[in-house]
Design an enzyme around this catalytic site. Structure first.
Site, PDB file in Angstrom:
ATOM      1  N   GLU A  64       0.857  -1.194   0.000  1.00 39.45           N
ATOM      2  CA  GLU A  64       0.000   0.000   0.000  1.00 39.45           C
ATOM      3  C   GLU A  64       0.889   1.239   0.000  1.00 39.45           C
ATOM      4  O   GLU A  64       1.706   1.440   0.894  1.00 39.45           O
ATOM      5  CB  GLU A  64      -0.962   0.010   1.200  1.00 39.45           C
ATOM      6  CG  GLU A  64      -1.873   1.240   1.130  1.00 39.45           C
ATOM      7  CD  GLU A  64      -3.059   1.213   2.096  1.00 39.45           C
ATOM      8  OE1 GLU A  64      -3.490   0.110   2.503  1.00 39.45           O
ATOM      9  OE2 GLU A  64      -3.539   2.314   2.423  1.00 39.45           O
ATOM     10  N   GLU A  89       4.813   5.193   3.724  1.00 38.01           N
ATOM     11  CA  GLU A  89       4.277   6.522   4.044  1.00 38.01           C
ATOM     12  C   GLU A  89       5.421   7.406   4.553  1.00 38.01           C
ATOM     13  O   GLU A  89       5.978   7.141   5.613  1.00 38.01           O
ATOM     14  CB  GLU A  89       3.169   6.397   5.107  1.00 38.01           C
ATOM     15  CG  GLU A  89       2.561   7.714   5.554  1.00 38.01           C
ATOM     16  CD  GLU A  89       2.114   8.611   4.408  1.00 38.01           C
ATOM     17  OE1 GLU A  89       1.169   8.258   3.692  1.00 38.01           O
ATOM     18  OE2 GLU A  89       2.724   9.687   4.217  1.00 38.01           O
ATOM     19  N   ASP A 116       9.900   7.595   0.040  1.00 43.07           N
ATOM     20  CA  ASP A 116       9.265   7.512  -1.277  1.00 43.07           C
ATOM     21  C   ASP A 116       9.037   6.046  -1.704  1.00 43.07           C
ATOM     22  O   ASP A 116       9.963   5.229  -1.663  1.00 43.07           O
ATOM     23  CB  ASP A 116      10.226   8.216  -2.254  1.00 43.07           C
ATOM     24  CG  ASP A 116       9.680   8.376  -3.638  1.00 43.07           C
ATOM     25  OD1 ASP A 116       8.667   7.754  -3.981  1.00 43.07           O
ATOM     26  OD2 ASP A 116      10.316   9.130  -4.395  1.00 43.07           O
ATOM     27  N   ASP A 138      -1.976  11.837  -3.656  1.00 37.56           N
ATOM     28  CA  ASP A 138      -2.017  13.311  -3.722  1.00 37.56           C
ATOM     29  C   ASP A 138      -2.501  13.715  -5.111  1.00 37.56           C
ATOM     30  O   ASP A 138      -1.920  13.301  -6.121  1.00 37.56           O
ATOM     31  CB  ASP A 138      -0.622  13.887  -3.447  1.00 37.56           C
ATOM     32  CG  ASP A 138      -0.237  13.727  -1.976  1.00 37.56           C
ATOM     33  OD1 ASP A 138      -1.144  13.648  -1.121  1.00 37.56           O
ATOM     34  OD2 ASP A 138       0.969  13.660  -1.693  1.00 37.56           O
ATOM     35  N   LYS A 142      -3.788  21.105 -10.085  1.00 39.98           N
ATOM     36  CA  LYS A 142      -3.419  22.101 -11.109  1.00 39.98           C
ATOM     37  C   LYS A 142      -2.663  21.416 -12.245  1.00 39.98           C
ATOM     38  O   LYS A 142      -1.747  20.630 -12.000  1.00 39.98           O
ATOM     39  CB  LYS A 142      -2.492  23.168 -10.500  1.00 39.98           C
ATOM     40  CG  LYS A 142      -3.199  24.079  -9.533  1.00 39.98           C
ATOM     41  CD  LYS A 142      -2.268  25.184  -9.085  1.00 39.98           C
ATOM     42  CE  LYS A 142      -2.924  25.980  -7.978  1.00 39.98           C
ATOM     43  NZ  LYS A 142      -1.963  26.614  -7.096  1.00 39.98           N
ATOM     44  N   ASP A 174     -11.069  10.721  -5.867  1.00 36.80           N
ATOM     45  CA  ASP A 174     -12.297  11.515  -5.970  1.00 36.80           C
ATOM     46  C   ASP A 174     -12.089  12.682  -6.936  1.00 36.80           C
ATOM     47  O   ASP A 174     -12.938  13.554  -7.033  1.00 36.80           O
ATOM     48  CB  ASP A 174     -12.644  12.087  -4.589  1.00 36.80           C
ATOM     49  CG  ASP A 174     -11.489  12.903  -4.026  1.00 36.80           C
ATOM     50  OD1 ASP A 174     -10.346  12.395  -4.036  1.00 36.80           O
ATOM     51  OD2 ASP A 174     -11.692  14.049  -3.598  1.00 36.80           O
ATOM     52  N   ARG A 213      -9.507   7.891   5.538  1.00 30.00           N
ATOM     53  CA  ARG A 213      -9.785   9.219   6.094  1.00 30.00           C
ATOM     54  C   ARG A 213      -9.982  10.238   4.973  1.00 30.00           C
ATOM     55  O   ARG A 213     -10.875  11.076   5.002  1.00 30.00           O
ATOM     56  CB  ARG A 213      -8.612   9.634   6.986  1.00 30.00           C
ATOM     57  CG  ARG A 213      -8.985  10.745   7.930  1.00 30.00           C
ATOM     58  CD  ARG A 213      -8.030  10.877   9.064  1.00 30.00           C
ATOM     59  NE  ARG A 213      -6.647  10.716   8.626  1.00 30.00           N
ATOM     60  CZ  ARG A 213      -5.604  11.095   9.336  1.00 30.00           C
ATOM     61  NH1 ARG A 213      -5.778  11.652  10.503  1.00 30.00           N
ATOM     62  NH2 ARG A 213      -4.371  10.920   8.917  1.00 30.00           N
ATOM     63  N   TYR A 214      -9.129  10.121   3.957  1.00 28.99           N
ATOM     64  CA  TYR A 214      -9.227  11.062   2.838  1.00 28.99           C
ATOM     65  C   TYR A 214     -10.544  10.879   2.094  1.00 28.99           C
ATOM     66  O   TYR A 214     -11.177  11.855   1.685  1.00 28.99           O
ATOM     67  CB  TYR A 214      -8.027  10.864   1.889  1.00 28.99           C
ATOM     68  CG  TYR A 214      -7.949  11.935   0.832  1.00 28.99           C
ATOM     69  CD1 TYR A 214      -7.195  13.097   1.023  1.00 28.99           C
ATOM     70  CD2 TYR A 214      -8.666  11.807  -0.345  1.00 28.99           C
ATOM     71  CE1 TYR A 214      -7.158  14.087   0.064  1.00 28.99           C
ATOM     72  CE2 TYR A 214      -8.639  12.793  -1.312  1.00 28.99           C
ATOM     73  CZ  TYR A 214      -7.876  13.929  -1.101  1.00 28.99           C
ATOM     74  OH  TYR A 214      -7.847  14.908  -2.057  1.00 28.99           O
ATOM     75  N   GLU A 215     -10.965   9.637   1.952  1.00 24.83           N
ATOM     76  CA  GLU A 215     -12.235   9.385   1.257  1.00 24.83           C
ATOM     77  C   GLU A 215     -13.399  10.004   2.042  1.00 24.83           C
ATOM     78  O   GLU A 215     -14.309  10.622   1.437  1.00 24.83           O
ATOM     79  CB  GLU A 215     -12.473   7.885   1.103  1.00 24.83           C
ATOM     80  CG  GLU A 215     -13.825   7.597   0.458  1.00 24.83           C
ATOM     81  CD  GLU A 215     -14.044   6.118   0.222  1.00 24.83           C
ATOM     82  OE1 GLU A 215     -13.857   5.672  -0.912  1.00 24.83           O
ATOM     83  OE2 GLU A 215     -14.410   5.409   1.177  1.00 24.83           O
TER      84      GLU A 215
HETATM   85  C1  LIG Z   1      -4.070  12.349  -0.064  1.00 23.14           C
HETATM   86  S1  LIG Z   1      -3.185  11.351   1.046  1.00 23.14           S
HETATM   87  C2  LIG Z   1      -4.178   9.871   1.125  1.00 23.14           C
HETATM   88  C3  LIG Z   1      -3.846   9.020   2.310  1.00 23.14           C
HETATM   89  C4  LIG Z   1      -4.657   7.732   2.438  1.00 23.14           C
HETATM   90  N1  LIG Z   1      -4.341   6.805   1.374  1.00 23.14           N
HETATM   91  C5  LIG Z   1      -6.143   8.016   2.495  1.00 23.14           C
HETATM   92  O1  LIG Z   1      -6.846   7.646   1.538  1.00 23.14           O
HETATM   93  O2  LIG Z   1      -6.595   8.612   3.504  1.00 23.14           O
HETATM   94  C6  LIG Z   1      -1.795  10.795   0.056  1.00 23.14           C
HETATM   95  C7  LIG Z   1      -0.685  10.171   0.883  1.00 23.14           C
HETATM   96  O3  LIG Z   1       0.352   9.710   0.013  1.00 23.14           O
HETATM   97  C8  LIG Z   1       1.604   9.981   0.623  1.00 23.14           C
HETATM   98  N2  LIG Z   1       2.607  10.043  -0.474  1.00 23.14           N
HETATM   99  C9  LIG Z   1       2.774  11.040  -1.357  1.00 23.14           C
HETATM  100  N3  LIG Z   1       3.770  10.767  -2.221  1.00 23.14           N
HETATM  101  C10 LIG Z   1       4.242   9.543  -1.859  1.00 23.14           C
HETATM  102  C11 LIG Z   1       5.293   8.722  -2.348  1.00 23.14           C
HETATM  103  N4  LIG Z   1       6.066   9.097  -3.381  1.00 23.14           N
HETATM  104  N5  LIG Z   1       5.522   7.536  -1.747  1.00 23.14           N
HETATM  105  C12 LIG Z   1       4.735   7.143  -0.704  1.00 23.14           C
HETATM  106  N6  LIG Z   1       3.736   7.878  -0.189  1.00 23.14           N
HETATM  107  C13 LIG Z   1       3.495   9.068  -0.758  1.00 23.14           C
HETATM  108  C14 LIG Z   1       1.406  11.285   1.367  1.00 23.14           C
HETATM  109  O4  LIG Z   1       2.331  11.477   2.413  1.00 23.14           O
HETATM  110  C15 LIG Z   1      -0.035  11.140   1.863  1.00 23.14           C
HETATM  111  O5  LIG Z   1      -0.086  10.563   3.151  1.00 23.14           O
END
Ligand SMILES: C[S@@+](CC[C@H](N)C(=O)[O-])C[C@H]1O[C@@H](n2cnc3c(N)ncnc32)[C@H](O)[C@@H]1O
Length: 234
Positions: A64, A89, A116, A138, A142, A174, A213-215
């Site tokens: 994940e 994460e 990453d 993320d 834009k 979304d 949480r994001y959903e």
């Molecule tokens: C919008 S949040 C969504 C979190 C979770 N999946 C949810 O649905 O609630 C996106 C997550 O991806 C992580 N993230 C961004 N770029 C990443 C990368 N290159 N590798 C691993 N995680 C990353 C961010 O730190 C953030 O916690």
């Protein structure tokens, strides 16, 4: 005018914040005590048999990427104790929260990476994963930032290399421009096929879906989730 070189990026695909509020004591303790034992050692080659990463027998392996609050990863790990999970994460506060829960629940089928996800993808052996989840990545809404999106031709090549034939890549978002972006990238990738046959397939979450949480935030704000599932072709 200065001629100083452009700052180089430490990671290829992570552009977000690494740290938020000061951690509460139990979270700081979990980070110090539990993370070192669960963090993958990318300094060494991956084991030939990935199953040896977990102290319990595992018959499937699932990754994940960007687990955020960790609700989905925890739920899936509890639901499938014979699956080995790798959670990635880079945001320390989220990692600390998950570690506290892993410790409290006594789960043994999760390994972690706090940077990453491309680093883990490049470390993994060929055809070792059954499943990849990229849930609400993320969105970079834009247009000038679309190139930062985790779904890209190069990352799909990475997914194709590490997934077993027949393995799946699940994507939720979304943001309609990101959904279209993902469909367009997958449509031209020769090693993936979209599994949807009817609209209900992308409107309905996967079996046992606990939400994220994001959903929940997206739904509260009136946006509609979309669930895409792609198969790594043989
Ligand atoms: C919008 S949040 C969504 C979190 C979770 N999946 C949810 O649905 O609630 C996106 C997550 O991806 C992580 N993230 C961004 N770029 C990443 C990368 N290159 N590798 C691993 N995680 C990353 C961010 O730190 C953030 O916690």
């Amino acid at each position: 005018m200065t001629n100083s070189p452009r700052r180089s990026r430490a990671t290829e695909a992570f552009y977000g914040r690494r740290k938020g509020k000061t951690l509460k004591t139990p979270q700081a303790e979990a980070l110090a005590a539990v993370l070192p034992a669960l963090r993958l050692d990318l300094g060494k080659p991956a084991p030939a048999s990935l199953a040896s990463l977990w102290p319990v027998p595992v018959s499937r392996v699932r990754l994940e990427i960007g687990f955020g609050g960790g609700e989905h990863l925890l739920h899936r790990a509890q639901e499938a104790p014979d699956t080995g999970f790798i959670g990635v994460e880079p945001f320390i506060n989220s990692m600390a929260k998950l570690l506290t829960a892993i410790d409290a629940e006594g789960l043994s089928n999760i390994r972690l990476h706090d940077d990453d996800a491309t680093q883990v993808l490049d470390w993994l052996p060929d055809a070792c994963l059954d499943h990849i989840d990229l849930l609400y990545p993320d969105p970079w809404p834009k247009k000038k930032h679309w190139k930062r999106r985790f779904v890209s031709a190069v990352n799909l090549d990475r997914f194709a290399r590490v997934l077993k034939p027949g393995g799946v890549f699940c994507f939720a978002s979304d943001i309609d421009t990101y959904v279209n972006w993902t469909l367009a990238h997958l449509a031209v990738h020769p090693q993936f096929a979209w599994r949807a046959e009817k609209a209900a397939d992308w409107r309905t979450p996967w079996s046992g879906w606990p939400g994220t949480r994001y959903e929940a935030k997206a739904i509260r704000e009136g946006r509609t989730p979309c669930y895409l599932e792609f198969e790594r072709l043989v």
